[in-house]
Every structure is written in structure tokens, then in C-alpha cells.
Design a protein around this motif. Structure first.
Motif, PDB file in Angstrom:
ATOM      1  N   MET A   8       0.874  -1.168   0.000  1.00 44.02           N
ATOM      2  CA  MET A   8       0.000   0.000   0.000  1.00 44.02           C
ATOM      3  C   MET A   8       0.909   1.215   0.000  1.00 44.02           C
ATOM      4  O   MET A   8       1.745   1.366   0.898  1.00 44.02           O
ATOM      5  CB  MET A   8      -0.864  -0.029   1.254  1.00 44.02           C
ATOM      6  CG  MET A   8      -1.790   1.110   1.417  1.00 44.02           C
ATOM      7  SD  MET A   8      -2.772   0.830   2.898  1.00 44.02           S
ATOM      8  CE  MET A   8      -3.582   2.378   3.019  1.00 44.02           C
ATOM      9  N   ARG A   9       0.809   2.066  -1.021  1.00 44.35           N
ATOM     10  CA  ARG A   9       1.740   3.186  -1.166  1.00 44.35           C
ATOM     11  C   ARG A   9       1.435   4.294  -0.173  1.00 44.35           C
ATOM     12  O   ARG A   9       0.294   4.684   0.027  1.00 44.35           O
ATOM     13  CB  ARG A   9       1.675   3.756  -2.587  1.00 44.35           C
ATOM     14  CG  ARG A   9       2.819   4.700  -2.905  1.00 44.35           C
ATOM     15  CD  ARG A   9       2.688   5.212  -4.328  1.00 44.35           C
ATOM     16  NE  ARG A   9       3.884   5.836  -4.820  1.00 44.35           N
ATOM     17  CZ  ARG A   9       4.281   7.065  -4.519  1.00 44.35           C
ATOM     18  NH1 ARG A   9       3.573   7.795  -3.687  1.00 44.35           N
ATOM     19  NH2 ARG A   9       5.386   7.558  -5.023  1.00 44.35           N
ATOM     20  N   MET A  10       2.500   4.801   0.435  1.00 43.80           N
ATOM     21  CA  MET A  10       2.414   5.919   1.364  1.00 43.80           C
ATOM     22  C   MET A  10       3.509   6.912   0.967  1.00 43.80           C
ATOM     23  O   MET A  10       4.243   6.673   0.020  1.00 43.80           O
ATOM     24  CB  MET A  10       2.651   5.453   2.808  1.00 43.80           C
ATOM     25  CG  MET A  10       1.770   4.306   3.267  1.00 43.80           C
ATOM     26  SD  MET A  10       0.047   4.710   3.370  1.00 43.80           S
ATOM     27  CE  MET A  10       0.047   5.710   4.808  1.00 43.80           C
ATOM     28  N   GLY A  11       3.657   7.991   1.703  1.00 42.38           N
ATOM     29  CA  GLY A  11       4.752   8.924   1.474  1.00 42.38           C
ATOM     30  C   GLY A  11       4.409  10.031   0.497  1.00 42.38           C
ATOM     31  O   GLY A  11       3.329  10.088  -0.054  1.00 42.38           O
ATOM     32  N   LYS A  12       5.404  10.898   0.287  1.00 37.74           N
ATOM     33  CA  LYS A  12       5.219  12.042  -0.595  1.00 37.74           C
ATOM     34  C   LYS A  12       5.449  11.658  -2.055  1.00 37.74           C
ATOM     35  O   LYS A  12       5.919  10.560  -2.350  1.00 37.74           O
ATOM     36  CB  LYS A  12       6.205  13.152  -0.206  1.00 37.74           C
ATOM     37  CG  LYS A  12       6.000  13.685   1.196  1.00 37.74           C
ATOM     38  CD  LYS A  12       6.839  14.903   1.472  1.00 37.74           C
ATOM     39  CE  LYS A  12       8.281  14.548   1.637  1.00 37.74           C
ATOM     40  NZ  LYS A  12       9.110  15.686   2.059  1.00 37.74           N
ATOM     41  N   LYS A  13       5.161  12.631  -2.916  1.00 39.49           N
ATOM     42  CA  LYS A  13       5.382  12.436  -4.335  1.00 39.49           C
ATOM     43  C   LYS A  13       6.870  12.196  -4.589  1.00 39.49           C
ATOM     44  O   LYS A  13       7.720  12.900  -4.050  1.00 39.49           O
ATOM     45  CB  LYS A  13       4.909  13.677  -5.094  1.00 39.49           C
ATOM     46  CG  LYS A  13       5.013  13.546  -6.583  1.00 39.49           C
ATOM     47  CD  LYS A  13       4.297  14.634  -7.359  1.00 39.49           C
ATOM     48  CE  LYS A  13       4.413  16.008  -6.809  1.00 39.49           C
ATOM     49  NZ  LYS A  13       3.932  17.035  -7.752  1.00 39.49           N
ATOM     50  N   LYS A  14       7.186  11.188  -5.372  1.00 39.51           N
ATOM     51  CA  LYS A  14       8.553  10.798  -5.735  1.00 39.51           C
ATOM     52  C   LYS A  14       9.380  10.288  -4.549  1.00 39.51           C
ATOM     53  O   LYS A  14      10.581  10.101  -4.668  1.00 39.51           O
ATOM     54  CB  LYS A  14       9.303  11.943  -6.418  1.00 39.51           C
ATOM     55  CG  LYS A  14       8.569  12.535  -7.585  1.00 39.51           C
ATOM     56  CD  LYS A  14       9.302  12.333  -8.841  1.00 39.51           C
ATOM     57  CE  LYS A  14       8.532  13.042  -9.951  1.00 39.51           C
ATOM     58  NZ  LYS A  14       8.871  12.573 -11.228  1.00 39.51           N
ATOM     59  N   GLN A  15       8.760  10.092  -3.390  1.00 39.77           N
ATOM     60  CA  GLN A  15       9.444   9.550  -2.217  1.00 39.77           C
ATOM     61  C   GLN A  15       8.560   8.484  -1.568  1.00 39.77           C
ATOM     62  O   GLN A  15       8.049   8.682  -0.461  1.00 39.77           O
ATOM     63  CB  GLN A  15       9.756  10.655  -1.215  1.00 39.77           C
ATOM     64  CG  GLN A  15      10.712  11.687  -1.745  1.00 39.77           C
ATOM     65  CD  GLN A  15      10.983  12.779  -0.723  1.00 39.77           C
ATOM     66  OE1 GLN A  15      10.697  12.647   0.446  1.00 39.77           O
ATOM     67  NE2 GLN A  15      11.562  13.868  -1.186  1.00 39.77           N
ATOM     68  N   PRO A  16       8.368   7.366  -2.243  1.00 44.36           N
ATOM     69  CA  PRO A  16       7.416   6.384  -1.739  1.00 44.36           C
ATOM     70  C   PRO A  16       7.954   5.577  -0.555  1.00 44.36           C
ATOM     71  O   PRO A  16       9.142   5.298  -0.454  1.00 44.36           O
ATOM     72  CB  PRO A  16       7.205   5.469  -2.948  1.00 44.36           C
ATOM     73  CG  PRO A  16       8.502   5.534  -3.672  1.00 44.36           C
ATOM     74  CD  PRO A  16       8.975   6.952  -3.499  1.00 44.36           C
ATOM     75  N   THR A  17       7.051   5.245   0.325  1.00 47.16           N
ATOM     76  CA  THR A  17       7.261   4.201   1.319  1.00 47.16           C
ATOM     77  C   THR A  17       6.008   3.338   1.218  1.00 47.16           C
ATOM     78  O   THR A  17       4.960   3.799   0.756  1.00 47.16           O
ATOM     79  CB  THR A  17       7.404   4.759   2.750  1.00 47.16           C
ATOM     80  OG1 THR A  17       6.216   5.459   3.086  1.00 47.16           O
ATOM     81  CG2 THR A  17       8.603   5.667   2.872  1.00 47.16           C
ATOM     82  N   TYR A  18       6.118   2.112   1.608  1.00 45.48           N
ATOM     83  CA  TYR A  18       5.003   1.199   1.449  1.00 45.48           C
ATOM     84  C   TYR A  18       4.692   0.500   2.754  1.00 45.48           C
ATOM     85  O   TYR A  18       5.581   0.232   3.564  1.00 45.48           O
ATOM     86  CB  TYR A  18       5.330   0.136   0.390  1.00 45.48           C
ATOM     87  CG  TYR A  18       5.538   0.699  -0.986  1.00 45.48           C
ATOM     88  CD1 TYR A  18       4.470   0.884  -1.847  1.00 45.48           C
ATOM     89  CD2 TYR A  18       6.809   1.052  -1.420  1.00 45.48           C
ATOM     90  CE1 TYR A  18       4.662   1.401  -3.120  1.00 45.48           C
ATOM     91  CE2 TYR A  18       7.005   1.569  -2.684  1.00 45.48           C
ATOM     92  CZ  TYR A  18       5.931   1.742  -3.529  1.00 45.48           C
ATOM     93  OH  TYR A  18       6.126   2.260  -4.781  1.00 45.48           O
ATOM     94  N   ARG A  19       3.425   0.185   2.950  1.00 41.74           N
ATOM     95  CA  ARG A  19       3.001  -0.695   4.024  1.00 41.74           C
ATOM     96  C   ARG A  19       2.708  -2.041   3.386  1.00 41.74           C
ATOM     97  O   ARG A  19       2.115  -2.110   2.310  1.00 41.74           O
ATOM     98  CB  ARG A  19       1.712  -0.202   4.669  1.00 41.74           C
ATOM     99  CG  ARG A  19       1.875   0.984   5.557  1.00 41.74           C
ATOM    100  CD  ARG A  19       0.531   1.338   6.166  1.00 41.74           C
ATOM    101  NE  ARG A  19       0.676   2.489   7.038  1.00 41.74           N
ATOM    102  CZ  ARG A  19      -0.363   3.180   7.506  1.00 41.74           C
ATOM    103  NH1 ARG A  19      -1.593   2.838   7.175  1.00 41.74           N
ATOM    104  NH2 ARG A  19      -0.156   4.197   8.297  1.00 41.74           N
TER     105      ARG A  19
END
Length: 102
Positions: A8-19
Motif C-alpha cells: 500500500m503506497r504511502m509517502g510524498k510524491k517521488k518519495q514512496p514508502t510502502y506498508r
């Protein structure tokens, strides 16, 4: 209900972190989920992987299907090896034939 372990994508634009989440296969990528199993930070050096192996194995035992990416993450975290080892350790129940006496 078919359950998948997926990102599941989280984070800011162009700086993804995922759950890493357990979610119904019909719900959208960033939509409703059942449980958070861990996190994945691909932009960190080295990539940050934080998985609750017990919960991941519990979902796999219940029949949840991981996506390709989540399966690779589970292999790195060691959860897949534990799950595969438990599955191999349990012999499949053998059906008795009619010729065998009880």
C-alpha cells in the motif's frame, strides 16, 4: 473473501514508502485493508524492510496469497522460509484405501 498480502503506497510524491498489508483482493491498492503486516522503504540505502514475521506467517497459513513483490520481501525477511519449512514439516494426511483395515 480472497485475501492478498500486498503493498500500500504511502509517502510524498517521488518519495514512496510502502506498508505491507493483508487486504481483500477486490479493494483498491490504497484503499481498505484488514491488517498492517509491515513496512518497506525502497529509497533508503540499503532498503528498509520491517515485517512482523508471526503475523505474515499467520496470514499465509490462513490462505492469503502474496504478490510477487511482497513474496520477495518475505523471502528477505525470513518469513517465507519459516512458512515453507512449517508447510514441509507437516505431512499431508493420507487417505485410507478400502483394503486397509482400521
Amino acid at each position: 473473501m480472497a485475501v492478498k498480502l500486498r503493498l500500500m503506497r504511502m509517502g510524498k510524491k517521488k518519495q514512496p514508502t510502502y506498508r505491507v498489508v493483508a487486504a481483500d483482493s477486490h479493494s483498491p491498492r490504497d484503499g481498505r485493508f484488514i491488517e498492517i503486516v509491515g513496512t518497506y522503504q525502497p529509497r533508503a540505502e540499503p532498503s528498509g524492510i520491517n515485517i512482523d514475521n508471526e503475523r505474515a506467517i499467520a496470514w499465509l497459513q490462513k490462505g492469503a496469497q502474496p504478490t510477487e513483490t511482497v513474496k520477495k520481501i518475505l523471502v528477505i525477511s525470513g518469513a517465507w522460509a519459516q512458512f515453507d519449512g512449517e508447510r514441509a514439516a507437516k505431512p499431508a494426511p493420507r487417505a485410507k484405501s478400502r483394503n486397509e483395515s482400521a
